[in-house]
Design a protein around this motif. Structure first.
Motif, mmCIF file in Angstrom:
data_model
loop_
_atom_site.group_PDB
_atom_site.id
_atom_site.type_symbol
_atom_site.label_atom_id
_atom_site.label_comp_id
_atom_site.label_asym_id
_atom_site.label_seq_id
_atom_site.Cartn_x
_atom_site.Cartn_y
_atom_site.Cartn_z
ATOM 1 N N LEU A 265 0.853 -1.170 -0.159
ATOM 2 C CA LEU A 265 0.141 -0.101 -0.227
ATOM 3 C C LEU A 265 0.644 1.264 -0.025
ATOM 4 O O LEU A 265 2.266 1.311 0.213
ATOM 5 N N THR A 266 0.444 2.445 0.005
ATOM 6 C CA THR A 266 1.189 3.336 -0.005
ATOM 7 C C THR A 266 1.035 4.486 0.955
ATOM 8 O O THR A 266 1.334 5.344 1.525
ATOM 9 N N GLU A 267 -0.257 4.485 1.873
ATOM 10 C CA GLU A 267 -0.845 5.577 2.676
ATOM 11 C C GLU A 267 0.150 4.380 3.846
ATOM 12 O O GLU A 267 0.632 3.632 3.962
ATOM 13 N N PRO A 268 0.428 5.421 5.010
ATOM 14 C CA PRO A 268 -0.689 6.622 4.618
ATOM 15 C C PRO A 268 1.357 7.962 4.252
ATOM 16 O O PRO A 268 1.649 8.306 5.021
ATOM 17 N N HIS A 269 2.007 7.265 3.915
ATOM 18 C CA HIS A 269 3.450 7.920 3.470
ATOM 19 C C HIS A 269 2.529 9.413 2.441
ATOM 20 O O HIS A 269 1.814 9.161 1.734
ATOM 21 N N ARG A 287 -3.392 13.172 6.722
ATOM 22 C CA ARG A 287 -3.100 11.342 6.784
ATOM 23 C C ARG A 287 -4.084 10.870 7.088
ATOM 24 O O ARG A 287 -3.542 9.768 7.158
ATOM 25 N N GLY A 288 -4.783 11.514 8.010
ATOM 26 C CA GLY A 288 -6.094 10.445 8.682
ATOM 27 C C GLY A 288 -7.225 10.226 7.379
ATOM 28 O O GLY A 288 -7.394 8.781 7.657
ATOM 29 N N ASP A 289 -7.246 10.955 6.720
ATOM 30 C CA ASP A 289 -8.624 10.668 6.092
ATOM 31 C C ASP A 289 -7.282 9.440 4.723
ATOM 32 O O ASP A 289 -7.981 8.697 4.026
#
Length: 502
Positions: A265-269, A287-289
């Motif tokens: 996954l790419t998140e939360p980078h 970031r939370g989103d």
């Protein structure tokens, strides 16, 4: 007749064994902290889909990445070798050469040997090709295909580094030969505006002095310079959705045979630019989103498995490559809208740090056919996955395979509470955990990074912490227990010199 009956029996046994092989999906988050999930104590954000994995499987409270940054953790995951043993395994630029050996056993290579179809979808960041200088307008190899993946759909490095393109197997997706791609990390190429020269073109400002002010793509400044490939460049908001669809496609295509999917996954980078559907949902900034988007994607994978009837015999591992960071280069309200959320929970430090928050991360394993739900405080590391799956797949390892990997399959299955006795951790310096003691070797690096507001854990003096009593590493007991310091210092040196940890 007896021979025919024997052959039929052997055939049925073989088919039964093949059907018993679980599908394996490794879901690897990027910069997700120990305290970022509601199943790990977060109260300002809710992650119901990952929580469901935790409730249905084993939730580990002492699960570690090997390192506090992404490239070295991924190297260890792939090779079963501590990354500090090999030069060049630090955080790579987007044009780096492949650092994973093509002539040694890897995690996907292990599954491939066992008859699995193997795929990676998402972030790579382990280099491509055999040199830094490469032609992005032709096939680029070696890469994921040469280290064990039958299929790959990736971006080369991280979302904040050029080239901002997808690659399928060896080639850039959507490449236009009349608009060739050029990439350089030292000098500007082409005429694309940069964040430094044209800040008025940015839809997300870069934090000062982080280096995210080079070529602008989709209104966001990147690290490094790029020209060309205009039609091939991604839009950040669509990246997670594209990876999710490719992951689902891989699952559907291989539903009738055992498969291994590395869903990276790419998140939360950073840069955190969630899809429109998720913008503003968390009240914690982008970031939370992004974490909510990550959780949703995990839920979509679980739905896909249910729909195809694969859920019960699919083993899912969910974890993260390193700990959390709020300001990592962009003004995305992660700091200003933190609202009491503690990404690291009660742990000290964060990404880049040798303290616990740098490497102790969420660690969940679910396999409905085999694993009884529970919680474990056994010590486990991502470097152990290669040896563990070798046991499960009945694939013998040679003495040179996965030198730092230990068989933790019974622990992952919840059949044993005896985790690792010793684990070496890697950031600016090295640390070693034995039992409940953690020793951090003296180092000359900075103690604190003011850009990221993270304690890095470096000190000229030895550090010793009792993690059983002091998970937050607040009391350095080195002066009180010099014999323990000597013991762990000697053990760390022995592991470094012998090259053995099993």
């Amino acid at each position: 007749m007896k021979i025919k009956l024997l052959l039929l029996t052997l055939c049925l046994v073989s088919q039964a064994y093949a059907q018993q092989k679980p599908n394996v999906i490794l879901i690897y988050a990027d910069d997700l902290g120990y305290g970022d999930l509601s199943s790990y104590g977060a109260t300002k954000i809710s992650t119901p889909n990952i929580d469901k994995l935790a409730v249905q499987g084993m939730r580990f409270t002492r699960g570690y990445a090997t390192s506090s940054t992404c490239t070295p953790s991924r190297y260890a995951l792939m090779t079963g070798e501590y990354p500090w043993r090999k030069q060049g395994t630090g955080v790579l630029p987007g044009n780096a050469a492949l650092i994973v050996p093509t002539g040694k056993l890897t995690l996907p290579g292990l599954f491939k040997k066992a008859g699995y179809k193997t795929g990676i979808v998402g972030k790579w960041h382990l280099g491509l090709g055999d040199a830094v200088g490469k032609n992005w307008n032709e096939d680029i190899k070696p890469g994921p295909s040469e280290v064990g993946f039958d299929f790959s759909f990736i971006y080369p490095a991280t979302a904040d580094r050029v080239p901002t393109v997808f690659m399928e197997n060896h080639r850039v997706v959507g490449l236009d030969s009349s608009d060739p791609i050029k990439v350089d990390y030292r000098e500007k190429v082409g005429n694309d505006p940069t964040g430094k020269e044209n800040p008025e073109l940015l839809k997300m400002k870069a934090s000062p002095n982080h280096g995210h002010d080079n070529t602008i793509v989709n209104g966001i400044g990147r690290i490094g310079y790029m020209s060309g490939g205009t039609k091939a460049r991604w839009t950040d908001e669509e990246v997670p959705l594209t990876f999710l669809q490719k992951a689902k496609d891989f699952i559907e295509e291989h539903q009738k045979e055992p498969f291994f999917l590395f869903y990276s996954l790419t998140e939360p980078h950073v840069p955190r630019m969630p899809s429109t559907l998720f913008k503003g949902m968390s009240m914690l900034g982008y970031r939370g989103d992004a974490i909510l988007q990550l959780d949703w994607a995990v839920g979509e994978i679980m739905k896909e498995l249910e729909y195809l009837g694969l859920s019960k015999n699919s083993l899912i591992i969910f974890t993260s490559d390193n700990g959390p960071v709020l300001d990592d280069g962009y003004e995305d309200e992660a700091v200003t809208k933190q609202s009491g959320h503690q990404p690291a929970g009660a742990l000290r430090g964060g990404k880049y740090s040798v303290f616990e928050a740098g490497m102790r991360v969420p660690w969940i394993v679910r396999w409905p056919d085999r694993i009884k739900p529970g919680e474990s405080d056994a010590l486990v590391s991502q470097v152990d996955l290669l040896s563990s799956f070798a046991t499960m797949l009945r694939q013998p390892l040679t003495p040179t395979d996965a030198p730092d990997s230990q068989d933790m399959m019974k622990v992952l299955m919840g059949e044993s509470t005896q985790g690792r006795e010793v684990l070496v951790l890697h950031a600016g310096t090295l640390a070693i955990i034995k039992d409940h003691w953690k020793y951090i070797a003296p180092g000359s690096g900075r103690a604190y990074n003011d850009q990221t507001d993270i304690e890095l854990g470096n000190s000229s003096e030895p550090q010793l912490y009792d993690l059983r009593q002091d998970t937050g590493e607040q009391q350095n007991l080195a002066a009180q227990y010099p014999e323990k310091v000597e013991e762990l210092s000697h053990l760390l040196q022995q592991i470094k010199e012998t090259g053995k940890n099993r």
